[in-house]
Design a protein around this motif. Structure first.
Motif, PDB file in Angstrom:
ATOM      1  N   VAL A  22      26.218 -29.239 -33.183  1.00 44.35           N
ATOM      2  CA  VAL A  22      26.756 -27.876 -33.150  1.00 44.35           C
ATOM      3  C   VAL A  22      25.649 -26.942 -33.621  1.00 44.35           C
ATOM      4  CG1 VAL A  22      28.508 -26.323 -34.086  1.00 44.35           C
ATOM      5  CG2 VAL A  22      29.092 -28.704 -33.604  1.00 44.35           C
ATOM      6  N   ASN A  23      25.391 -25.870 -32.866  1.00 43.38           N
ATOM      7  CA  ASN A  23      24.251 -25.000 -33.177  1.00 43.38           C
ATOM      8  C   ASN A  23      24.649 -23.530 -33.117  1.00 43.38           C
ATOM      9  OD1 ASN A  23      21.649 -24.141 -33.736  1.00 43.38           O
ATOM     10  ND2 ASN A  23      20.894 -24.465 -31.662  1.00 43.38           N
ATOM     11  N   PRO A  24      25.562 -23.079 -33.987  1.00 45.09           N
ATOM     12  CA  PRO A  24      25.994 -21.680 -33.938  1.00 45.09           C
ATOM     13  C   PRO A  24      24.979 -20.698 -34.514  1.00 45.09           C
ATOM     14  CG  PRO A  24      27.078 -22.796 -35.746  1.00 45.09           C
ATOM     15  CD  PRO A  24      26.286 -23.845 -35.016  1.00 45.09           C
ATOM     16  N   THR A  25      23.892 -21.199 -35.120  1.00 44.83           N
ATOM     17  CA  THR A  25      22.841 -20.306 -35.620  1.00 44.83           C
ATOM     18  C   THR A  25      21.757 -20.076 -34.573  1.00 44.83           C
ATOM     19  OG1 THR A  25      21.578 -22.144 -36.566  1.00 44.83           O
ATOM     20  CG2 THR A  25      23.224 -21.095 -37.987  1.00 44.83           C
ATOM     21  N   PHE A  26      21.904 -20.709 -33.394  1.00 42.79           N
ATOM     22  CA  PHE A  26      20.967 -20.558 -32.272  1.00 42.79           C
ATOM     23  C   PHE A  26      19.559 -21.037 -32.635  1.00 42.79           C
ATOM     24  CE2 PHE A  26      23.579 -16.500 -32.427  1.00 42.79           C
ATOM     25  CZ  PHE A  26      24.680 -17.055 -31.793  1.00 42.79           C
ATOM     26  N   SER A  27      19.481 -22.045 -33.486  1.00 39.62           N
ATOM     27  CA  SER A  27      18.169 -22.562 -33.886  1.00 39.62           C
ATOM     28  C   SER A  27      17.447 -23.150 -32.674  1.00 39.62           C
ATOM     29  CB  SER A  27      18.346 -23.643 -34.953  1.00 39.62           C
ATOM     30  OG  SER A  27      17.115 -24.287 -35.223  1.00 39.62           O
ATOM     31  N   PRO A  28      16.168 -22.799 -32.470  1.00 36.37           N
ATOM     32  CA  PRO A  28      15.404 -23.386 -31.356  1.00 36.37           C
ATOM     33  C   PRO A  28      15.291 -24.904 -31.462  1.00 36.37           C
ATOM     34  CG  PRO A  28      14.274 -21.465 -32.246  1.00 36.37           C
ATOM     35  CD  PRO A  28      15.386 -21.792 -33.202  1.00 36.37           C
ATOM     36  N   THR A  29      15.368 -25.412 -32.693  1.00 34.51           N
ATOM     37  CA  THR A  29      15.377 -26.863 -32.906  1.00 34.51           C
ATOM     38  C   THR A  29      16.801 -27.275 -33.236  1.00 34.51           C
ATOM     39  OG1 THR A  29      13.122 -26.776 -33.797  1.00 34.51           O
ATOM     40  CG2 THR A  29      14.411 -28.775 -34.217  1.00 34.51           C
ATOM     41  N   PRO A  30      17.527 -27.842 -32.275  1.00 34.91           N
ATOM     42  CA  PRO A  30      18.939 -28.127 -32.520  1.00 34.91           C
ATOM     43  C   PRO A  30      19.125 -29.161 -33.613  1.00 34.91           C
ATOM     44  CG  PRO A  30      18.202 -29.157 -30.484  1.00 34.91           C
ATOM     45  CD  PRO A  30      17.083 -28.271 -30.940  1.00 34.91           C
ATOM     46  N   PRO A  31      20.182 -29.013 -34.398  1.00 33.54           N
ATOM     47  CA  PRO A  31      20.451 -30.002 -35.453  1.00 33.54           C
ATOM     48  C   PRO A  31      20.884 -31.333 -34.866  1.00 33.54           C
ATOM     49  CG  PRO A  31      22.244 -28.426 -35.276  1.00 33.54           C
ATOM     50  CD  PRO A  31      21.178 -27.934 -34.355  1.00 33.54           C
ATOM     51  N   LYS A  32      20.893 -32.364 -35.706  1.00 31.82           N
ATOM     52  CA  LYS A  32      21.321 -33.700 -35.302  1.00 31.82           C
ATOM     53  C   LYS A  32      22.628 -34.057 -36.014  1.00 31.82           C
ATOM     54  CE  LYS A  32      16.536 -35.310 -34.737  1.00 31.82           C
ATOM     55  NZ  LYS A  32      15.511 -36.295 -35.192  1.00 31.82           N
ATOM     56  N   VAL A  33      23.319 -35.005 -35.453  1.00 28.87           N
ATOM     57  CA  VAL A  33      24.490 -35.577 -36.116  1.00 28.87           C
ATOM     58  C   VAL A  33      24.022 -36.871 -36.767  1.00 28.87           C
ATOM     59  CG1 VAL A  33      26.842 -36.406 -35.846  1.00 28.87           C
ATOM     60  CG2 VAL A  33      26.005 -34.546 -34.399  1.00 28.87           C
ATOM     61  N   GLN A  34      23.872 -36.851 -38.088  1.00 24.45           N
ATOM     62  CA  GLN A  34      23.225 -37.953 -38.796  1.00 24.45           C
ATOM     63  C   GLN A  34      24.078 -38.489 -39.940  1.00 24.45           C
ATOM     64  OE1 GLN A  34      19.549 -35.617 -39.657  1.00 24.45           O
ATOM     65  NE2 GLN A  34      18.467 -37.419 -38.879  1.00 24.45           N
ATOM     66  N   ILE A  35      23.864 -39.754 -40.245  1.00 26.11           N
ATOM     67  CA  ILE A  35      24.480 -40.377 -41.412  1.00 26.11           C
ATOM     68  C   ILE A  35      23.485 -40.313 -42.560  1.00 26.11           C
ATOM     69  CG2 ILE A  35      25.411 -42.538 -42.339  1.00 26.11           C
ATOM     70  CD1 ILE A  35      26.100 -43.200 -39.349  1.00 26.11           C
ATOM     71  N   TRP A  36      23.970 -39.870 -43.713  1.00 36.56           N
ATOM     72  CA  TRP A  36      23.127 -39.694 -44.896  1.00 36.56           C
ATOM     73  C   TRP A  36      23.699 -40.495 -46.064  1.00 36.56           C
ATOM     74  CZ3 TRP A  36      18.752 -36.421 -45.085  1.00 36.56           C
ATOM     75  CH2 TRP A  36      18.538 -35.656 -43.938  1.00 36.56           C
ATOM     76  N   ALA A  37      22.821 -40.847 -46.984  1.00 37.65           N
ATOM     77  CA  ALA A  37      23.226 -41.494 -48.240  1.00 37.65           C
ATOM     78  C   ALA A  37      22.529 -40.788 -49.388  1.00 37.65           C
ATOM     79  CB  ALA A  37      22.856 -42.976 -48.239  1.00 37.65           C
ATOM     80  N   VAL A  38      23.258 -40.589 -50.480  1.00 36.95           N
ATOM     81  CA  VAL A  38      22.684 -39.953 -51.657  1.00 36.95           C
ATOM     82  C   VAL A  38      23.144 -40.723 -52.895  1.00 36.95           C
ATOM     83  CG1 VAL A  38      24.610 -38.298 -51.819  1.00 36.95           C
ATOM     84  CG2 VAL A  38      22.416 -37.756 -52.909  1.00 36.95           C
ATOM     85  N   PRO A  39      22.243 -40.996 -53.844  1.00 41.85           N
ATOM     86  CA  PRO A  39      22.651 -41.724 -55.053  1.00 41.85           C
ATOM     87  C   PRO A  39      23.694 -40.943 -55.852  1.00 41.85           C
ATOM     88  CG  PRO A  39      20.252 -41.684 -54.836  1.00 41.85           C
ATOM     89  CD  PRO A  39      20.783 -40.708 -53.841  1.00 41.85           C
ATOM     90  N   PHE A  40      24.692 -41.630 -56.364  1.00 41.72           N
ATOM     91  CA  PHE A  40      25.707 -40.985 -57.196  1.00 41.72           C
ATOM     92  C   PHE A  40      25.070 -40.350 -58.424  1.00 41.72           C
ATOM     93  CE2 PHE A  40      28.983 -40.665 -60.407  1.00 41.72           C
ATOM     94  CZ  PHE A  40      30.125 -40.317 -59.697  1.00 41.72           C
ATOM     95  N   SER A  41      24.009 -40.959 -58.928  1.00 39.50           N
ATOM     96  CA  SER A  41      23.341 -40.445 -60.122  1.00 39.50           C
ATOM     97  C   SER A  41      22.506 -39.200 -59.838  1.00 39.50           C
ATOM     98  CB  SER A  41      22.441 -41.531 -60.721  1.00 39.50           C
ATOM     99  OG  SER A  41      21.473 -41.959 -59.756  1.00 39.50           O
ATOM    100  N   GLY A  42      22.276 -38.903 -58.554  1.00 37.79           N
ATOM    101  CA  GLY A  42      21.484 -37.734 -58.184  1.00 37.79           C
ATOM    102  C   GLY A  42      20.189 -38.134 -57.507  1.00 37.79           C
TER     103      GLY A  42
END
Length: 701
Positions: free
Chosen positions: A114-134
């Motif tokens: 989804v690119n409602p900001t009209f970015s020339p570089t379209p975003p991706k649909v990605q899976i991310w992981a982040v440590p609970f501790s930060g």
């Protein structure tokens, strides 16, 4: 001099108070509430996580017992339209995963950027992981439907119809586990993390497969000419349970006649693939495949198999032994169960329900807890508030959920698992100037439509004002939705609730209608006769709501407007076309206008010799159920709003109707939201839409 200054100040204060009462709330401030969703808990310990949407800035928050102090993990600081979904905690509580991007409330293309900001570089649909501790989030790969291994070491997910895995710490690139025909998804890890069950969708049929490793062929579990789905492992990992429905095909049947949709629950030995039918749904209309949140909600609990069925007229929870037999009804009563979660120990379920001792609870949500083996359900959060999305922490000590009132917007909270004091979390995220005290408490309104159907509504009205007020009907989308006597658990409908409050503050009387085809009032209401393309009987409820308003002494019957989005846009357009004398003006937001589009050919010219015996009649009824059939009697001014990356209702539905009305000279205004979706993923776009709605009504009414 002091007296004159005091008098001047007094007059100024009176002027400010009067001005505020006349102008109402500030819409930007009303829309500044944070919205929590995706609440989840780790399988061990006391850790929870959720997503927070703060004016378009979507981030992951976490908390941990015993104090449950809320903490932000991610740092997405732009209103860029990138949703966070599929939030999950690893079983050991050390990692939070989520999908960023896409529009996962869509009917199609939910995995597309989804690119409602009209970015020339379209975003991706990605899976991310982040440590609970930060720490910094780590991209695991493009995909969706992520599930974490019981060992907390890797994540399986779907991409392009195949299943991939990646280390949860992002230390290596994702690898495709196997290549199989069909569209493969819904991965489920075995309890020991050594195997993966999945569904392979092959259009007219689907199979349940089990993947072990690269050297072992995939096992197909009792493949039949059926559609198998929802695989669930037994606690010992030796068996699977899944849902079986008929494959597509057979002799074309009547389209306009309601019919039973059969389904059954099947168990199978994983080692041999030998299967047996454990339970078959009653061959009644209400025994059909349930179509509320989560569908069958199948779980293999500690010693029982749990599922949801509409068979007694309400979407209730049942449990079976693995030998089968008569199901045990766990949740008797006239209410619905949704947002169902199994505890980590498999012994109890928590869910949201419109249940309680107060007659108004039918139009609320409360958290309920029940054992999987006995009907000992208990409403954990009785009262005038609203609660939903419950989860039990892995240690079984704490119940977490989202809580709201008619005034306070939703916030996550916790309470002891067996009941006690509720503690609100992240209260500092609600802006200090949020006007909660200025919001009205909607009143329950109940009346009957012309054909005798009982309809529930919520009335928003500010005290005082003129003797004859303008009024507005609000029509929700879906249609399987229920608006409540307070904030809603969907961000789309929370926005509608805020909008109705804003309109009420501006002097309008707003009536939100829970029309037939909606949830919360039983099977017959949810699956009404002659509904939708088969006659649009639900419009009778909308017309009845307008007529009810017109009879109220404080309402000017010549100044009744109507608005709604999606299915609400469809019913708004139908109202303006059929009854312009009753509905003076309307706002149609991404509505469906021609119900014959994309179905006419399949009805009258199917790709086979046979066709349904009532195909011609069904097509005619679908046309007469469409707003485009009534453009010649459409006189009321209308505002059309539609995002042109809509993945729920095609933009062409609005383009077509606009052209038809232009040719007839119907007064209209239009607004196009470029490159945004059905759900207006950018906060700024939603505020823009809301301001346009309010301005149009104020100008016309």
């Amino acid at each position: 001099m002091k007296f004159r200054l005091h008098l001047t100040f007094l007059l100024f204060s009176v002027f400010i108070t009067m001005a505020r009462s006349q102008t109402g709330l500030n819409l930007d401030v009303v829309k500044s509430y944070p919205f929590p969703n995706e609440l989840t808990a780790a399988a061990t310990g006391s850790r929870i996580a959720w997503a927070f949407n703060e004016q378009g800035q979507r981030n992951i928050y976490v908390a941990e017992g015993p104090d449950f102090s809320a903490r932000r993990l991610t740092n997405y600081v732009q209103d860029d339209g990138q949703e966070l979904s599929s939030v999950a905690l690893s079983p050991d509580g050390k990692w939070v995963i989520y999908v960023r991007g896409g529009d996962h409330g869509s009917n199609w293309g939910d995995e597309l950027p989804v690119n409602p900001t009209f970015s020339p570089t379209p975003p991706k649909v990605q899976i991310w992981a982040v440590p609970f501790s930060g720490g910094e989030p780590k991209a695991l790969g493009e995909g969706e439907e992520p599930v974490i291994s019981p060992k907390s070491d890797k994540v399986a997910f779907a991409k392009g119809g195949q299943i991939y895995t990646a280390p949860i710490d992002g230390s290596a690139s994702p690898v495709m586990l196997f290549s199989a025909r069909g569209t493969n998804g819904s991965p489920v890890w075995s309890p020991d993390g050594s195997r993966l069950a999945f569904q392979s969708n092959r259009v007219d049929h689907s199979f349940i497969g089990v993947f072990t490793d690269a050297k072992t062929p995939i096992s197909w579990i009792d493949p039949q000419y059926k559609r198998d789905s929802s695989p669930r492992w037994s606690p010992d990992g030796k068996k699977l349970v899944f849902v079986r429905a008929n494959g597509l095909g057979g002799k074309p049947d009547s389209i306009l006649v309601r019919k039973h949709i059969p389904w059954s629950i099947v168990t199978a030995e994983v080692s041999t693939g030998q299967a047996k039918t454990l339970w078959t749904a009653p061959k009644t209309l209400s025994g059909s495949v349930p179509n509320t949140h989560g569908g069958t909600n199948l779980h293999w609990a500690a010693d029982r198999i749990v599922f949801l069925s509409y068979q007694d007229g309400w979407p209730h929870l049942y449990s079976l032994t693995e030998q089968g037999g008569k199901p045990l009804l766990l949740t008797p009563g006239n209410f619905m169960c949704e947002h169902i979660q199994l505890s980590a120990d498999g012994k109890s379920l928590v869910f949201a329900a419109n249940a309680g001792t107060d007659p108004l609870d039918i139009d609320r949500r409360h958290v309920v807890k029940v054992s999987v083996s006995q009907a000992d359900m208990k409403v954990m959060t009785p009262g005038a508030g609203l609660e939903w999305f419950p989860v039990l922490t892995g240690d079984g000590q704490t119940l977490a959920f989202v809580s709201a009132t008619a005034q306070r917007p939703p916030l996550p909270c916790v309470m002891p698992a067996n009941g006690g004091t509720i503690k609100l979390l992240a209260t500092d995220r609600l802006p200090a100037n949020y006007p909660a005290a200025d919001l009205v408490t909607p009143k329950q309104v109940v009346f009957k439509s012309s054909d005798g159907v009982t309809v529930h509504c919520q009335l928003f009205e500010k005290a005082g004002g003129s003797a004859k007020k303008p009024a507005i009907i609000y029509v929700h989308g879906g249609p399987p939705r229920q608006m409540l006597l307070g904030w809603n658990y969907s961000d789309y409908y929370a926005n509608a609730y805020a909008m109705n409050q804003y309109l009420a503050s501006r002097g309008f009387v707003v009536l939100s209608v829970n029309y037939r085809l909606g949830i919360g009032y039983g099977y017959e209401f949810h699956n009404a006769k002659n509904g939708g393309s088969n006659g649009a009987s639900e419009y009778l409820d909308i017309k009845a709501a307008g007529e009810w308003l017109a009879k109220q002494s404080q309402i000017d019957p010549k100044r009744i407007g109507i608005y709604g989005g999606s299915y609400g846009g469809f019913l708004t357009a139908l109202a303006l076309g059929r009854d312009s004398k009753l509905f003076a003006v309307g706002v149609d937001i991404h509505g469906v206008h021609d119900r014959t589009v994309e179905r006419a050919r399949s009805l009258v010219l199917p790709d086979q010799y046979e066709r349904a015996p009532d195909a011609d009649r069904a097509l005619e009824v679908a046309w007469k159920s469409s707003p485009v059939a009534y453009v010649n009697t459409w006189k009321s001014p209308v505002l059309f709003i539609h995002g042109d990356d809509d993945r729920n209702v095609r933009f062409s539905q609005s383009t077509d109707l606009v052209r038809r009305l232009e040719e007839l000279g119907v007064p209209m205004e239009t607004m196009v939201i470029v490159d945004d979706t059905h759900h207006f993923m950018m906060h700024a776009n939603q505020v823009k839409v809301n301001k346009a709605i309010a301005a149009f009504f104020e100008k016309k009414l």
